[in-house]
Design a protein around this motif. Structure first.
Motif: not given
Lengths: 458, 458
Positions: A385-410
């Motif tokens: 689902h992307g994030g804030t920055d590429v969201g507007p581009i994804l919303q135009t129907g562009v493909a994407g991949i999320d590489l999810s980082q561990s957020a345990l400490r974040y």
């Protein structure tokens, strides 16, 4: 009818092995070389040391853009340039909170982004306590009017970071609700998971016509102190919060390309955000993200020209409202973006990936699964689902991949003064670079057409 | 000739078993009951919540004394009273530090206790860097004159806390040395082991005739940021530090007794300090110490009258120069103290004990070794030396025992805003109460005479 699972698994293993062999660069070799990467550390160390905090649309963010142009140019990116836009500026002022009466004591607070001001004389009022955002939302206005609302929550550390979305409403929406009910100010328990006296700032949003009130976060120790005091009886607080809205100013995105051999194959867009909150030096949020994606693009560049153009964007003004991502999408509607992905959850290791690819490009995900497995990364059950920055581009129907980082400490450090270089583990940073190098090598060189997908995004 | 070790060990095991059986109260039963203690948590939670910070000789410390009288009285202590003394008062003012020039950024600082002032306009000067206190001491005055000295060190976390003594000279003595060499101010790397943006304050000392300069601690992330900047070239800093010496004011000790059945057997003195630094709420330093010793004395009181009077003292003004301990010793020269011990290293578990007992009272240590072993406490190789508060009494030749707490986490929070209630683990706090209950039961009821020892102490 669904295929039996075993057959599907065999098919998944059979297909990509041959496809992987066809891919021009040696993905495994690039991936493993990236585990010795020094570019990402160089970027994150340099930016956080030489510039420090980079609040959107301030002089510091402008210095960071100049720093970025020099760095991307030195790394060999092409067409390196800044694209500016204008946006409203908010800056922090004084911020103090003091319990008055027999248990007089100071509490540590930090104003939320877009907080209103108490004025230079501050306010003194009784606290009205709400254990959750839902309690505030349900409260009649007469309970809140003339008081300082205090909203708590029960966020915990999660590997997928999902509690940020679930419990963050107290910050994002709480101030607007409190203002609507006539509160003179609002304090929230920091949207964070650590017990240090460093409150977590972050943006809050006001509905049209609502006059901003002072809105600040208490550190967790301070929030729990206030809860203990409230158990003993009513608490009055003296609050001084004096941030300012400074009108409009310039912010901007820094852009650099690795030109591809096949312009018709479209642009692969990656990046993170250059701006940071003003309290820390923005190491994990998000110097790390621009460092990781830049180092990966550089690694692909060094291995030979990719099929598709890889574009790295260091987005401006993400924290305060996603102005950089929106400006980029608006300015680049004429170009064919086929893929977009961002890194914006710190520098701890990637543990899963999820995709949103068109059917014809599905083999990319299968190849990626095989190539990422040695890094301890497995395919997740959800969709990218992307994030804030590429969201507007994804919303135009562009493909994407999320590489999810561990957020345990974040969320121990996120949006606090503690977001500094020492929180980055160089070994985990390199694992990120290896994951992104793998992704970019596969995606930028994929022989498949990467067609559009149904419009999607955050 | 020394006894062979095995024989000595057998002798140690054989003797105290019988002696333990003679002791009136059931030591093991009291010890194990104390593992369910709720008094210590009640004290530490109440004091840190209802009073908060308690800087010496301020209104907050006076409120804490009143709180203490009420609490000790409610717990059933006898002869509960306050003994006052006068002392110089130092209070924190504004404190900001800013790198000037192309890498302009703020650094987080906290003034050291007894710091001088830069005046309201602050100072701007170049940094002169010393990796260690020895480097500053060895530097010619012309290298330091007119500059801001910056002293680092390599303290690490240790279980016995010994690095505080070894590396703390940068704080205790560094400012005086820098002032003597003509520095306009001094910054030190916090005497601490954590990477949070909460600098560690603490007292510094000036030689007679030396005019105090501004002296402040940088958090570790800030100290390392400054070191990275210095590697790139000269750094100028703008510094504003405006604490004030406020003349003399009243501080005091809070005292409560558990009267013994045999006044001639002397007083057993235990306690911790009531005052705290102004940044946190003084939970581990040292609400925990007074809570632990008070809870243990209360447990012994509840088990029946001890042979010796147990006196609990909540010492005032420890942090800023040990005024409470000195005042107590001066005021009580006429009484026969036979034993003194304090708890002032947090609330983490006790792991060893060390003694300084006269030969005739040696069996006390043997009985204690057996009774403490189930709590995971073993005899150390050193001698008891007490701390700042009981030091003046020990120096008159009074016997003592140290119960050493694990200091592995202690210097993450010590003297910072992070010294708050949440840092206390209730289970470890109870282990402390059990250890002190064991100690007090054995010492206060010991049939042996506890004679004097050669004068000793910190």
């Amino acid at each position: 009818m669904k295929k039996p699972l075993l057959l599907a698994a065999v098919a998944a293993l059979a297909l990509p092995l041959s496809a992987l062999a066809q891919t021009a660069p040696d993905v495994a070799a690039l991936r493993d070389a990236a585990l010795k990467d020094e570019v990402a550390w160089d970027v994150v160390e340099g930016l956080t040391t030489e510039v420090g905090q980079r609040l959107a649309a301030t002089e510091a963010e402008a210095r960071a853009r100049d720093w970025g142009v020099k760095k991307l140019t030195a790394l060999g990116f092409q067409n390196v340039h800044i694209e500016t836009y204008r946006m409203p500026v908010w800056v922090r002022g004084a911020e103090t909170a003091e319990v008055v009466g027999p248990s007089a004591q100071k509490l540590t607070i930090a104003a939320l982004g877009n907080s209103g001001s108490t004025g230079p004389k501050g306010v003194e009022a009784e606290i009205v306590y709400f254990p959750t955002m839902a309690d505030l939302a349900a409260a009649p206005a007469e309970r809140v009017k003339g008081k300082i609302a205090f909203v708590s929550h029960s966020m915990t550390a999660t590997q997928d970071g999902s509690h940020y979305g679930a419990f963050g409403a107290a910050r994002r929406a709480g101030p607007n609700v409190a203002a609507t009910k006539g509160a003179v100010a609002i304090l929230i328990r920091s949207i964070g998971t650590d017990y240090h006296r460093n409150p977590h700032t972050g943006v809050t949003n006001w509905a049209k016509g609502v006059t901003p009130i002072a809105a600040a976060a208490l550190s967790l120790p301070d929030a729990e102190q206030l809860e203990r005091l409230l158990k003993r009886g009513p608490v009055r607080l003296r609050l001084l919060v004096t941030p300012e809205f400074k009108g409009e100013a310039e912010s901007g995105n820094v852009i650099g390309d690795v030109p591809g051999s096949d312009p018709a194959a479209g642009i692969v867009l990656v990046g993170g955000h250059l701006d940071s909150w003003d309290l820390g030096t923005g190491a994990i949020d998000d110097a790390a993200g621009i460092a990781i994606t830049t180092a990966a693009a550089k690694a692909v560049m060094a291995a030979g020209q990719p099929r598709r153009t890889i574009r790295v964007v260091w987005f401006g003004a993400e924290e305060v409202g996603g102005f950089g991502g929106a400006a980029y999408a608006k300015a680049h509607t004429g170009e064919r973006h086929v893929f977009a992905s961002e890194s914006d959850s710190g520098a701890d290791r990637v543990w899963k990936f999820e995709t949103n690819l068109p059917v014809g490009a599905a083999p990319i995900a299968d190849r990626l699964a095989i190539a990422l497995a040695p890094l301890g990364i497995a395919r997740g059950r959800g969709e990218a689902h992307g994030g804030t920055d590429v969201g507007p581009i994804l919303q135009t129907g562009v493909a994407g991949i999320d590489l999810s980082q561990s957020a345990l400490r974040y969320f121990d450090y996120h949006h606090t003064p503690d977001d500094t270089l020492d929180k980055i583990d160089p070994a985990q940073l390199r694992q990120n670079v290896a994951a992104w190098t793998t992704l970019l090598t596969i995606v930028a060189n994929a022989p498949e057409d990467i067609a559009g997908v149904p419009p999607h995004g955050e």
